[in-house]
Design a protein around this motif. Structure first.
Motif, short mmCIF file in Angstrom:
data_model
loop_
_atom_site.label_atom_id
_atom_site.label_comp_id
_atom_site.label_asym_id
_atom_site.label_seq_id
_atom_site.Cartn_x
_atom_site.Cartn_y
_atom_site.Cartn_z
N ARG A 82 0.84 -1.20 0.00
CA ARG A 82 0.00 0.00 0.00
C ARG A 82 0.88 1.25 0.00
NH1 ARG A 82 -2.11 3.03 3.95
NH2 ARG A 82 -1.60 1.57 5.61
N LYS A 124 2.40 2.09 -3.34
CA LYS A 124 1.42 2.69 -4.25
C LYS A 124 1.07 4.12 -3.82
CE LYS A 124 0.53 -0.98 -6.83
NZ LYS A 124 0.77 -1.01 -8.26
N TRP A 164 -1.07 4.80 -1.39
CA TRP A 164 -2.51 4.78 -1.15
C TRP A 164 -2.81 4.79 0.33
CZ3 TRP A 164 -3.60 0.03 -4.78
CH2 TRP A 164 -3.46 0.42 -6.11
N ASP A 180 -8.30 4.49 0.05
CA ASP A 180 -8.02 4.32 -1.37
C ASP A 180 -8.15 2.86 -1.78
OD1 ASP A 180 -7.43 7.05 -1.76
OD2 ASP A 180 -5.27 6.74 -1.45
N VAL A 181 -7.59 1.98 -0.94
CA VAL A 181 -7.66 0.55 -1.25
C VAL A 181 -9.12 0.08 -1.20
CG1 VAL A 181 -6.94 -1.77 -0.54
CG2 VAL A 181 -5.31 0.13 -0.43
N GLU A 205 -11.72 1.76 -1.96
CA GLU A 205 -12.35 2.20 -3.20
C GLU A 205 -11.88 1.37 -4.40
OE1 GLU A 205 -14.86 4.39 -3.56
OE2 GLU A 205 -14.84 4.42 -1.36
N LYS A 206 -10.58 1.09 -4.45
CA LYS A 206 -10.03 0.35 -5.59
C LYS A 206 -10.51 -1.10 -5.63
CE LYS A 206 -6.07 3.38 -6.06
NZ LYS A 206 -6.58 4.09 -7.20
N THR A 207 -10.90 -1.64 -4.47
CA THR A 207 -11.45 -3.00 -4.45
C THR A 207 -12.98 -2.97 -4.58
OG1 THR A 207 -11.63 -3.07 -2.03
CG2 THR A 207 -9.57 -3.90 -3.02
N LYS A 208 -13.52 -1.80 -4.89
CA LYS A 208 -14.97 -1.62 -4.99
C LYS A 208 -15.67 -2.06 -3.71
CE LYS A 208 -15.09 -2.01 -10.03
NZ LYS A 208 -13.76 -1.70 -10.28
N GLU A 262 -8.46 -10.24 -3.93
CA GLU A 262 -8.80 -8.86 -4.29
C GLU A 262 -7.62 -7.93 -4.07
OE1 GLU A 262 -11.47 -7.81 -5.86
OE2 GLU A 262 -12.41 -9.78 -5.80
N VAL A 294 -5.50 -5.54 -6.92
CA VAL A 294 -5.31 -4.08 -6.89
C VAL A 294 -3.85 -3.69 -6.69
CG1 VAL A 294 -7.66 -3.55 -6.17
CG2 VAL A 294 -5.90 -3.76 -4.45
N TYR A 295 -3.09 -4.51 -5.97
CA TYR A 295 -1.68 -4.20 -5.75
C TYR A 295 -0.78 -4.70 -6.87
CZ TYR A 295 -2.67 -2.99 -0.84
OH TYR A 295 -3.14 -2.42 0.30
#
Length: 115
Positions: free
Chosen positions: A12, A15, A17, A21-22, A24-27, A53, A57-58
């Motif tokens: 993290r 990135k 983030w 942020d994470v 959000e990025k994983t919905k 997941e 993202v990572y």
């Protein structure tokens, strides 16, 4: 060897983030509070689905995250198992030239340290 939490935190951080942020990025499949618990060792048996997941993202190795979480995973990448590189290091997706330069730098720093 780093813990799962240390590697997740490192990924993290690399990135740039936040926990949110994470999320959000994983919905919202991984809540920021759950990720916080994972990073700080509060979750002893993480869900493989959550690890998947996070690996997506990572851009990290799912099998490596599974191993760090204590799951038995058959070895599929001889290079990864022989280098002993961290999940975060592998997620950087370095070219062979970049890996060589990093290793040269590490060797330089170790020589400097041992003077």
């Amino acid at each position: 060897m780093p813990t799962l939490g240390q590697e997740l935190s490192r990924l993290r951080s690399l990135k740039g983030w936040t926990l949110r942020d994470v999320e959000e990025k994983t919905k919202r499949k991984v809540s920021n509070s759950y990720l916080y618990q994972l990073e700080n060792g509060g979750v002893k048996e993480p869900s493989p689905n959550i690890l998947y997941e996070l690996s997506v993202v990572y851009g990290a190795s799912y099998p490596d995250l599974m191993k760090l979480a204590g799951f038995v995973v058959p070895s599929s990448s001889p290079q990864a198992s022989h280098t002993g590189a961290s999940v975060a290091f592998n997620a950087l997706d370095l070219t062979s030239q970049e890996r060589e330069e990093v290793m040269d730098f590490i060797e330089f720093m170790r020589r400097k340290k041992n003077r």
